[in-house]
Design a protein around this motif. Structure first.
Motif, PDB file in Angstrom:
ATOM      1  N   ASP A  30       9.913 -28.206 -40.660  1.00 37.44           N
ATOM      2  CA  ASP A  30       9.713 -28.032 -39.221  1.00 37.44           C
ATOM      3  C   ASP A  30       9.473 -26.565 -38.854  1.00 37.44           C
ATOM      4  O   ASP A  30       9.067 -26.264 -37.722  1.00 37.44           O
ATOM      5  N   PHE A  31       9.752 -25.662 -39.786  1.00 36.67           N
ATOM      6  CA  PHE A  31       9.563 -24.237 -39.529  1.00 36.67           C
ATOM      7  C   PHE A  31       8.227 -23.728 -40.077  1.00 36.67           C
ATOM      8  O   PHE A  31       7.991 -22.522 -40.081  1.00 36.67           O
ATOM      9  N   LEU A  32       7.375 -24.631 -40.531  1.00 36.21           N
ATOM     10  CA  LEU A  32       6.073 -24.274 -41.110  1.00 36.21           C
ATOM     11  C   LEU A  32       4.964 -24.926 -40.308  1.00 36.21           C
ATOM     12  O   LEU A  32       4.956 -26.143 -40.119  1.00 36.21           O
ATOM     13  N   ASP A  33       4.044 -24.113 -39.795  1.00 36.08           N
ATOM     14  CA  ASP A  33       2.878 -24.634 -39.072  1.00 36.08           C
ATOM     15  C   ASP A  33       1.747 -23.625 -39.257  1.00 36.08           C
ATOM     16  O   ASP A  33       1.673 -22.620 -38.545  1.00 36.08           O
ATOM     17  N   LEU A  34       0.881 -23.890 -40.213  1.00 39.74           N
ATOM     18  CA  LEU A  34      -0.165 -22.932 -40.547  1.00 39.74           C
ATOM     19  C   LEU A  34      -1.295 -22.914 -39.532  1.00 39.74           C
ATOM     20  O   LEU A  34      -2.203 -22.084 -39.632  1.00 39.74           O
ATOM     21  N   ASP A  35      -1.234 -23.774 -38.556  1.00 36.02           N
ATOM     22  CA  ASP A  35      -2.206 -23.756 -37.457  1.00 36.02           C
ATOM     23  C   ASP A  35      -1.645 -23.077 -36.213  1.00 36.02           C
ATOM     24  O   ASP A  35      -2.319 -22.995 -35.187  1.00 36.02           O
ATOM     25  N   TYR A  36      -0.440 -22.582 -36.314  1.00 37.73           N
ATOM     26  CA  TYR A  36       0.232 -22.008 -35.139  1.00 37.73           C
ATOM     27  C   TYR A  36      -0.335 -20.635 -34.806  1.00 37.73           C
ATOM     28  O   TYR A  36      -0.525 -19.786 -35.680  1.00 37.73           O
ATOM     29  N   ASP A  37      -0.600 -20.414 -33.528  1.00 37.61           N
ATOM     30  CA  ASP A  37      -1.091 -19.129 -33.026  1.00 37.61           C
ATOM     31  C   ASP A  37       0.038 -18.458 -32.246  1.00 37.61           C
ATOM     32  O   ASP A  37       0.399 -18.928 -31.164  1.00 37.61           O
ATOM     33  N   PRO A  38       0.619 -17.383 -32.766  1.00 39.73           N
ATOM     34  CA  PRO A  38       1.770 -16.777 -32.088  1.00 39.73           C
ATOM     35  C   PRO A  38       1.450 -16.335 -30.666  1.00 39.73           C
ATOM     36  O   PRO A  38       0.354 -15.844 -30.374  1.00 39.73           O
ATOM     37  N   ALA A  39       2.425 -16.486 -29.797  1.00 42.56           N
ATOM     38  CA  ALA A  39       2.286 -16.015 -28.424  1.00 42.56           C
ATOM     39  C   ALA A  39       2.399 -14.495 -28.383  1.00 42.56           C
ATOM     40  O   ALA A  39       3.000 -13.875 -29.269  1.00 42.56           O
ATOM     41  N   ASP A  40       1.829 -13.892 -27.342  1.00 39.97           N
ATOM     42  CA  ASP A  40       1.890 -12.431 -27.205  1.00 39.97           C
ATOM     43  C   ASP A  40       3.319 -11.919 -27.105  1.00 39.97           C
ATOM     44  O   ASP A  40       3.588 -10.760 -27.430  1.00 39.97           O
ATOM     45  N   SER A  41       4.221 -12.757 -26.645  1.00 39.37           N
ATOM     46  CA  SER A  41       5.611 -12.336 -26.454  1.00 39.37           C
ATOM     47  C   SER A  41       6.444 -12.433 -27.726  1.00 39.37           C
ATOM     48  O   SER A  41       7.608 -12.023 -27.737  1.00 39.37           O
ATOM     49  N   GLU A  42       5.875 -12.960 -28.813  1.00 38.43           N
ATOM     50  CA  GLU A  42       6.645 -13.178 -30.031  1.00 38.43           C
ATOM     51  C   GLU A  42       6.590 -11.968 -30.962  1.00 38.43           C
ATOM     52  O   GLU A  42       5.567 -11.293 -31.065  1.00 38.43           O
ATOM     53  N   LEU A  43       7.706 -11.730 -31.645  1.00 39.05           N
ATOM     54  CA  LEU A  43       7.754 -10.736 -32.712  1.00 39.05           C
ATOM     55  C   LEU A  43       7.177 -11.382 -33.969  1.00 39.05           C
ATOM     56  O   LEU A  43       7.657 -12.429 -34.415  1.00 39.05           O
ATOM     57  N   VAL A  44       6.145 -10.762 -34.527  1.00 37.10           N
ATOM     58  CA  VAL A  44       5.472 -11.325 -35.694  1.00 37.10           C
ATOM     59  C   VAL A  44       5.714 -10.400 -36.883  1.00 37.10           C
ATOM     60  O   VAL A  44       5.420  -9.201 -36.816  1.00 37.10           O
ATOM     61  N   CYS A  45       6.263 -10.957 -37.957  1.00 37.33           N
ATOM     62  CA  CYS A  45       6.636 -10.169 -39.129  1.00 37.33           C
ATOM     63  C   CYS A  45       5.862 -10.626 -40.357  1.00 37.33           C
ATOM     64  O   CYS A  45       5.708 -11.837 -40.585  1.00 37.33           O
ATOM     65  N   ASP A  46       5.411  -9.659 -41.134  1.00 38.48           N
ATOM     66  CA  ASP A  46       4.732  -9.938 -42.393  1.00 38.48           C
ATOM     67  C   ASP A  46       5.693  -9.684 -43.549  1.00 38.48           C
ATOM     68  O   ASP A  46       6.296  -8.603 -43.645  1.00 38.48           O
ATOM     69  N   PHE A  47       5.817 -10.677 -44.427  1.00 41.40           N
ATOM     70  CA  PHE A  47       6.659 -10.573 -45.609  1.00 41.40           C
ATOM     71  C   PHE A  47       5.810 -10.788 -46.853  1.00 41.40           C
ATOM     72  O   PHE A  47       4.792 -11.485 -46.818  1.00 41.40           O
ATOM     73  N   ARG A  48       6.234 -10.196 -47.961  1.00 44.75           N
ATOM     74  CA  ARG A  48       5.716 -10.583 -49.272  1.00 44.75           C
ATOM     75  C   ARG A  48       6.856 -11.259 -50.018  1.00 44.75           C
ATOM     76  O   ARG A  48       7.958 -10.694 -50.107  1.00 44.75           O
ATOM     77  N   ILE A  49       6.601 -12.462 -50.532  1.00 41.40           N
ATOM     78  CA  ILE A  49       7.670 -13.201 -51.179  1.00 41.40           C
ATOM     79  C   ILE A  49       7.253 -13.664 -52.575  1.00 41.40           C
ATOM     80  O   ILE A  49       6.068 -13.849 -52.853  1.00 41.40           O
ATOM     81  N   GLU A  50       8.252 -13.794 -53.433  1.00 42.12           N
ATOM     82  CA  GLU A  50       8.095 -14.466 -54.715  1.00 42.12           C
ATOM     83  C   GLU A  50       9.042 -15.665 -54.696  1.00 42.12           C
ATOM     84  O   GLU A  50      10.263 -15.503 -54.760  1.00 42.12           O
ATOM     85  N   PRO A  51       8.519 -16.882 -54.554  1.00 37.80           N
ATOM     86  CA  PRO A  51       9.403 -18.050 -54.468  1.00 37.80           C
ATOM     87  C   PRO A  51      10.230 -18.219 -55.735  1.00 37.80           C
ATOM     88  O   PRO A  51       9.844 -17.780 -56.832  1.00 37.80           O
ATOM     89  N   ALA A  52      11.372 -18.852 -55.581  1.00 33.48           N
ATOM     90  CA  ALA A  52      12.171 -19.224 -56.747  1.00 33.48           C
ATOM     91  C   ALA A  52      11.374 -20.173 -57.630  1.00 33.48           C
ATOM     92  O   ALA A  52      10.369 -20.772 -57.194  1.00 33.48           O
ATOM     93  N   ALA A  53      11.815 -20.322 -58.867  1.00 34.37           N
ATOM     94  CA  ALA A  53      11.045 -21.091 -59.858  1.00 34.37           C
ATOM     95  C   ALA A  53      10.763 -22.513 -59.412  1.00 34.37           C
ATOM     96  O   ALA A  53       9.720 -23.089 -59.747  1.00 34.37           O
TER      97      ALA A  53
END
Length: 417
Positions: free
Chosen positions: A8-31
């Motif tokens: 429920d926390f994943l939506d690759l079509d979501y367009d953030p609102a101007d009022s939202e804090l948008v953060c970029d992360f680099r991740i290495e998922p667990a195995a």
């Protein structure tokens, strides 16, 4: 309502609102995780999710962060946070969300907060810098050149008298600022009150001798109560600045110092000691870019951002960080970047070529290690800065400034380690 799940926390079509804090992360998922599963967990843990599927009455999903972009090739994800998640003007709370538990989650082997896009509602709940880059004109009348600074070396161990002598030699040699180093506060060998009073007396003598404005970055770092007392002492003595070790003392304390400094009309110099605990490992932690962003929001006027790989310390995109510090941020003032860490006169032309003149240039060993002493070292650094700012060849400048010629003979243009 249905149970809240990681997806429920994943939506690759979501367009953030101007009022939202948008953060970029680099991740290495667990195995046992793919990128989408790990991204959903990052958004969940940093907002209103948890490891167990919850059954919650009422609409809380409007406070969920959303993982809205994934780049499989780079491992980068983007997460948007609703403004209502954050308490206005509370940097500690903001960081507990975006750089808190997620840095230790088992769902990712590594995670690094790379960048933030700060929205207007959250940004303007912070004061930002009181002066920013305007200190170059408002305090020093430095024109088009970088302002210059030095730290007495060794960084601790000098008596008050020794410290003051070094400072006066640096000021009369042409430097603008004397700075305490990060671990000099109020020790018996050099008490804070004595150092403040006697250094400012030397500053006044140097101003009379040179006809230039000089100032002192006195280190007020301590617990918050003592820091505020020291800010008051500095203001009472007529000091234009205080220095704070912003990472080690904590952002909430920095915010209180910013309030008190505005009362007195004095500027804040931010030393970034301990930043490398967060940013040195390139695939984990918090980038120096984000640390600099936080410092600007909390209201510092200078911050160390590195030497664009010319000095003794590891650097991370100094030019890019500086550009962000100058950029528009919903009307908040900008910040003056300070280049420091292993600089000497021979490195200044390349430094200015890479970073421009809207900076501060600080050298410690590159001033006091001059063969003819601190006064000559200060003359050499000032001459190198003036040459670089005006586009004059440093070798030509050295023909007219023997102290610079000696510095170039000693250090050349080599980068120290």
């Amino acid at each position: 309502m249905p149970g809240i799940k990681y997806e429920d926390f994943l939506d690759l079509d979501y367009d953030p609102a101007d009022s939202e804090l948008v953060c970029d992360f680099r991740i290495e998922p667990a195995a046992d995780m793919d990128m989408e599963a790990a991204a959903g967990r990052v958004a969940s843990e940093s907002s209103n999710g948890t490891w167990a599927e919850l059954q919650v009455e009422g609409a809380v999903t409007d406070l969920s962060a959303t993982a809205c972009a994934i780049d499989e090739s780079s491992g980068e994800i983007r997460v948007a946070y609703p403004d209502a998640l954050f308490e206005d003007g509370n940097m500690a709370q903001v960081l507990s969300c975006i750089a808190g538990n997620i840095l230790g989650m088992k769902a990712v082997e590594r995670i690094r907060l790379l960048d933030c896009d700060w929205p207007e509602p959250l940004s303007t709940s912070f004061p930002g810098p009181q002066f920013g880059t305007s200190v170059r004109e408002e305090i020093f009348d430095a024109g088009d050149r970088p302002i210059t600074a030095t730290v007495p070396k060794p960084k601790v161990g000098l008596s008050t008298d020794q410290h003051v002598t070094v400072g006066e030699e640096a000021w009369t040699g042409g430097l603008d600022l004397l700075k305490d180093d990060e671990n000099l506060t109020d020790q018996d060998f050099n008490p804070f009150a004595d150092r403040l009073t006697e250094s400012l007396a030397a500053r006044d003598r140097a101003e009379e001798e040179t006809g230039e404005t000089k100032s002192y970055l006195v280190n007020v770092t301590a617990d918050t109560r003592r820091m505020l007392e020291r800010v008051d002492m500095a203001a009472e003595q007529g000091c234009e600045y205080v220095m704070v070790d912003v990472v080690t003392t904590g952002w909430a304390a920095v915010q209180r110092v910013r309030e008190r400094c505005e009362k007195h009309g004095i500027a804040i110099h931010a030393h970034r000691a301990m930043h490398a605990a967060f940013d040195r490992v390139p695939n984990h932690g918090v980038s120096m870019r984000v640390v600099a962003q936080i410092a600007r929001l909390c209201g510092v006027d200078h911050i160390h951002t590195g030497t664009a790989d010319l000095g003794k310390l590891e650097n991370e995109d100094t030019a890019g960080i500086n550009e962000w510090l100058y950029s528009d941020l919903h009307g908040l003032n900008d910040v003056l970047p300070m280049a420091s860490g292993g600089l000497h006169p021979g490195l200044v032309p390349e430094l200015v070529d890479r970073l421009g003149t809207n900076i501060g240039v600080q050298a410690g060993g590159g001033v006091h290690g001059h063969p003819d002493g601190t006064h000559a070292g200060a003359k050499a650094l000032r001459a190198a800065v003036e040459a670089a700012a005006s586009g004059e060849d440093i070798e030509s400048k050295a023909e007219a400034v023997p102290e610079l010629a000696t510095a170039l003979e000693k250090w050349g243009t080599e980068t120290p380690r």
